[in-house]
Enzyme design. Sequence first.
Site, mmCIF file in Angstrom:
data_model
loop_
_atom_site.group_PDB
_atom_site.id
_atom_site.type_symbol
_atom_site.label_atom_id
_atom_site.label_comp_id
_atom_site.label_asym_id
_atom_site.label_seq_id
_atom_site.Cartn_x
_atom_site.Cartn_y
_atom_site.Cartn_z
ATOM 1 N N ASP A 260 0.865 -1.180 0.000
ATOM 2 C CA ASP A 260 0.000 0.000 0.000
ATOM 3 C C ASP A 260 0.902 1.231 0.000
ATOM 4 O O ASP A 260 2.096 1.161 0.290
ATOM 5 C CB ASP A 260 -0.916 -0.026 1.230
ATOM 6 C CG ASP A 260 -2.167 0.812 1.043
ATOM 7 O OD1 ASP A 260 -2.190 1.652 0.123
ATOM 8 O OD2 ASP A 260 -3.116 0.643 1.825
ATOM 9 N N CYS A 261 0.334 2.371 -0.297
ATOM 10 C CA CYS A 261 1.168 3.541 -0.554
ATOM 11 C C CYS A 261 1.834 4.063 0.716
ATOM 12 O O CYS A 261 1.166 4.614 1.600
ATOM 13 C CB CYS A 261 0.334 4.613 -1.230
ATOM 14 S SG CYS A 261 -0.246 4.051 -2.845
#
Length: 406
Positions: A260-261
């Site tokens: 995920d970012c």
Amino acid sequence: DAPPCTAPPSRALPLCDAALPTAARVADLVRRLTLDEKIAQLQNDAAPMPSVGLPAYQWWSEALHGVASSPGVSFQPPTPNATCFPQVLGTAASFDTALMSRVGAAVGREARAMANARRAGLTFWTPNVNIFRDPRWGRGQETPGEDPTLSAAYAAAFVAAVQGDDPKYLMASACCKHFAAYSMEQADGVDRESFDAQVTQYDLADTYFPAFQACVTLGRASGLMCSYNAVNGVPSCASAELLTRKVRREWKFEGYITGDCGAVGDVYSRHHYTNTTSATCKAVLSAGTDIDCGFFLPMYLQDAVAAGEVTEAQLDAALTRLFTVLMRLGYFDPHNAYAQLGPEEVDTPAHQALALEAARRSLVLLKNDQGALPLRGVNTLAVTGPNAERDEVMLGNYHGVPPYTI
């Protein structure tokens, strides 16, 4: 930039020869890249590869309930709009897997058409199949809901439909997220990027794994996203137990895994699971994460390789998985099975009708048997409040640009 394999020097290389086996083409591409080029590919905003004449690629496109605004998506002519389907919680409430599949197929078709028009990527980070049991999370609308069985059915139906049924090529790449035990943003002074979910093995198997297992084994997803949180002391993106032993070996997953970012950097800066940046690079790559939505890997991998913490063979393994998915998408084949899908496939009357049907099927009626709600004799209801007329809110999280709202 010219599309891949349409201009020299790439066009004449084995990596662009559609008659060769995929594995041979991927191996040819990986071996031609310099170390700097390899490292620059392990981020969502992958850089051009000058040594083989290939353009930059943005891995991060969204399509939760229709192609959505995201770094890889541009709502500009010839595709200024896309069909906006009901939010996932609503479509799942139909309990109709055929409907879920039809919506997925429409989303995948529009996604591919926009990619062909160079208005989107081919890798879409959808669906969100986390379990939703506490409304305080705030993002439950993105998920199929609280039930593992229904969530698994949604994952299998939607993912398979998005990716299409061609025996060789994927229509679009689906990526199930966020793995694993992730259903919290911030609570009691703890946020998602430092949270350590303490979960029994029984609860993992009974509650948190079924949707992801169905996503992989039934939907045949080509992507998976590891989550911000840790599970039983180990950050998801650094967990070989989750990503390698469970997903790749037990479930036979053959796609790529993205963090995920910012989640890769969180292993070091928020979870404090590792003590150095090089050790962090080693931990996530060894666990099975292939690409960083962020800048941690491209920033620190060069030092990690120089220090001997990460080998070039580890980079090659990650690149092989990434490029294999792009090969399956026909990214390197200008005449793939879905190359003919054009802007006319986006936001069609048939897809608008399907969105309306799905919205109607999403309604759940509650019978006011015992008079819990004081509605006897009431013929008119007023909708009030700050969101009563806010189209942006009513479109739901991860939405695109519909041609109109009601």
